[in-house]
Scaffold this motif. Structure first.
Motif, short mmCIF file in Angstrom:
data_model
loop_
_atom_site.label_atom_id
_atom_site.label_comp_id
_atom_site.label_asym_id
_atom_site.label_seq_id
_atom_site.Cartn_x
_atom_site.Cartn_y
_atom_site.Cartn_z
N VAL A 54 1.19 -1.53 0.19
CA VAL A 54 -0.09 0.29 0.05
C VAL A 54 0.54 1.47 0.09
O VAL A 54 2.07 1.46 0.51
N SER A 55 0.47 2.14 -0.56
CA SER A 55 1.12 3.64 -0.40
C SER A 55 0.37 4.38 0.52
O SER A 55 -0.86 3.73 1.23
N ALA A 56 1.01 5.66 1.03
CA ALA A 56 0.44 6.51 1.53
C ALA A 56 -1.22 7.06 0.74
O ALA A 56 -1.10 7.11 0.32
N PRO A 57 -1.90 7.31 2.08
CA PRO A 57 -3.11 8.10 1.82
C PRO A 57 -2.88 9.74 0.60
O PRO A 57 -2.44 10.36 1.24
N VAL A 105 -3.97 17.55 -0.42
CA VAL A 105 -2.09 17.15 -0.80
C VAL A 105 -1.92 15.70 -0.08
O VAL A 105 -2.56 15.17 0.96
N LYS A 106 -1.12 15.16 -0.96
CA LYS A 106 -1.47 13.72 -0.62
C LYS A 106 -0.09 13.84 1.16
O LYS A 106 0.84 14.95 1.28
N THR A 107 -0.59 12.86 1.48
CA THR A 107 0.45 12.73 3.19
C THR A 107 1.80 12.73 2.69
O THR A 107 2.36 13.17 3.61
N1 ASP Z 1 3.67 8.16 -1.30
C1 ASP Z 1 4.74 8.34 -2.46
C2 ASP Z 1 4.73 9.59 -3.45
O1 ASP Z 1 3.77 9.75 -2.76
C3 ASP Z 1 4.97 6.99 -3.18
C4 ASP Z 1 4.02 6.06 -3.98
O2 ASP Z 1 3.08 6.88 -3.01
O3 ASP Z 1 4.37 5.27 -4.97
O4 ASP Z 1 5.63 9.36 -4.02
#
Ligand code: ASP
Length: 459
Positions: free
Chosen positions: A35-38, A46-48
């Motif tokens: 899994v990725s981050a939220p 905004v991405k975590t």
């Molecule tokens: N969370 C990381 C990014 O935003 C890695 C991923 O999601 O693949 O780059």
């Protein structure tokens, strides 16, 4: 046995996480989940991982970072609440962030990787706990326990060959396994991240390690389009694409699947499918070693990346000089610049690189070339876009270049350079950045629909 990886938008809130777990639990072969981050819950979110970068910046500038930390914790608090889970994990999150900050405050590179890894790490723990609470045996495994042993250079992790034996043993663990994407652990016990978007790479490493029959990469689109959907309205979807074609397209801007993720897979011929978490019934796009080439799919995709710089060098009788190119390349090497293409004529050579490679070093590099290479003329152009036309079918067919140049000419687009690699599966056209979208549109319409877009010509 399959490995399934879910990207940031697939695990951004409770609703998405439930969809993910339905997909996972629906198929007993889906054994290992990355899994990725939220990610973003809506367009302006905004991405975590980006919130973690903001936290890092506060910390290294010795500013009050508590607000930034709270914002991150809130992302997980929202998910826990929507899933009706206890909030004990939030204390662990808070403590972990504080410990990392305290321990690595004087090692900024290490701090960056350790903080960024938290986005996926907390999410994997949360999702594993939730699935387990639903009566499905699920284990969270840290990359260290999973055996993801990587090189030590911050933000540029690369898997070590020895790692694969340990990863293979994951097959023996009962139930589902959830592993955070995006990072590994080095022999010196540091957390080291892959480049951005690197959860795809974790999935590929695990798929190769356990000798998976399929690597499923779930995202928020139903596969890979033949051209950028932000430029072409409703572009056609690719059903099958080879590793080589995918590599060429992702190089020039197709970002659905990380180009470094292909490396662990192609040697062992592990197929990948790109699928949509929101429409798992859609077939998706298969990436594999071979594909059937027909008249219709000779060109598999068209991409264009806008951010290139080219250094043009002229030297009369260059073709008779021994070691001329070597001297130029040595200068690039000394400045740690990697270049991408090097088209040349008898008296000239152009070196094309990503603009970020030469940023802040340009004057020094140019004066070194002037000083050491005895050249006649030197110029630099920051306005280069690269249009890539990709397809295995081009090896066997005649006239692709003709088609492309015709479409570009009809749209009044000037070609700065043309290059075709020895593999003959791609053709590269250097054009100016302002023409990039127009070039994709005109070549797409001409190659796939036989329509020549004359009306695109500027007056
Ligand atoms: N969370 C990381 C990014 O935003 C890695 C991923 O999601 O693949 O780059």
């Amino acid at each position: 046995m399959k490995v399934a990886k879910f990207g940031g938008s697939s695990v951004s809130n409770a609703t998405q996480i439930k969809k993910v777990l339905n997909i996972v639990n629906d198929d007993p072969d889906r054994k290992i989940i990355i899994v990725s981050a939220p990610g973003k819950r809506h367009k302006n979110d905004v991405k975590t991982t980006d919130l973690l970068i903001r936290l890092y910046e506060k910390v290294i500038n010795q500013l009050d970072y508590q607000d930034k930390k709270r914002e991150i914790i809130q992302r997980y608090a929202d998910i826990l609440e929507e899933l009706h889970m206890e909030s004990t994990l939030l204390e662990t999150i808070d403590e972990t962030l504080e410990t990392i900050i305290k321990q690595l405050n004087d090692k900024h590179d290490r701090l960056y990787d350790a903080l960024l890894s938290c986005g996926e790490n907390f999410n994997a723990q949360l999702i594993a706990k939730y699935n387990d609470s639903q009566g499905i045996k699920t284990t969270y495994l840290s990359p260290k326990d999973a055996g993801i042993l990587v090189t030590d250079l911050p933000q540029q992790a690369q898997i070590l060959e020895d790692a694969y034996d340990k990863i293979y043993k994951l097959r023996e663990i009962e139930g589902k396994i959830i592993i955070p994407g995006f990072f590994g652990v080095s022999k010196h016990n540091y957390v080291v991240t892959f480049p951005r978007g690197g959860s795809d790479i974790t999935g590929a490493i695990i798929a190769r390690g356990i000798k998976a029959s399929l690597y499923e990469n779930f995202t928020d689109v139903s596969g890979i389009f033949k051209a950028n959907p932000n430029v072409i309205e409703n572009p056609e979807l690719i059903e099958e694409i080879t590793y080589r074609e995918m590599r060429e397209l992702s190089y020039a801007g197709f970002s659905v699947f990380h180009d470094e993720a292909l490396q662990p897979l192609y040697k062992h011929r592990i197929p990948v499918v790109i699928k949509n978490t929101n429409h798992p019934e859609d077939k998706g796009t298969f990436i594999r070693h071979d594909r059937e080439v027909t008249d219709k799919n000779q060109i598999i995709g068209i991409s264009c990346d806008k951010d290139f710089t080219v250094i043009n060098i002229k030297k009369y009788l260059m073709n008779r000089q021994i070691g001329f190119t070597r001297r130029i390349l040595e200068i690039l090497e000394n400045y740690h610049i990697s270049f991408d293409h090097m088209p040349s004529g008898i008296d000239n050579i152009s070196i094309i690189m990503r603009s970020n490679q030469i940023k802040n070093k340009e004057n020094e590099v140019l004066s070194a070339i002037r000083k050491k290479c005895d050249i006649d003329e030197l110029s630099i152009d920051h306005d280069l876009a690269i249009l890539m036309i990709v397809g295995e079918g081009m090896t066997q067919s005649v006239g692709t270049a003709n088609k492309i140049t015709h479409a570009l000419a009809e749209s009044n687009i000037n070609l700065k350079m043309i290059n075709q690699g020895a593999s003959e599966i791609s053709m590269m056209f250097g054009i100016s950045r302002e023409n990039a979208d127009k070039a994709v549109l005109s070549t797409y319409e001409y190659c796939y629909h036989g329509v020549c877009l004359k009306n695109l010509c500027p007056k």
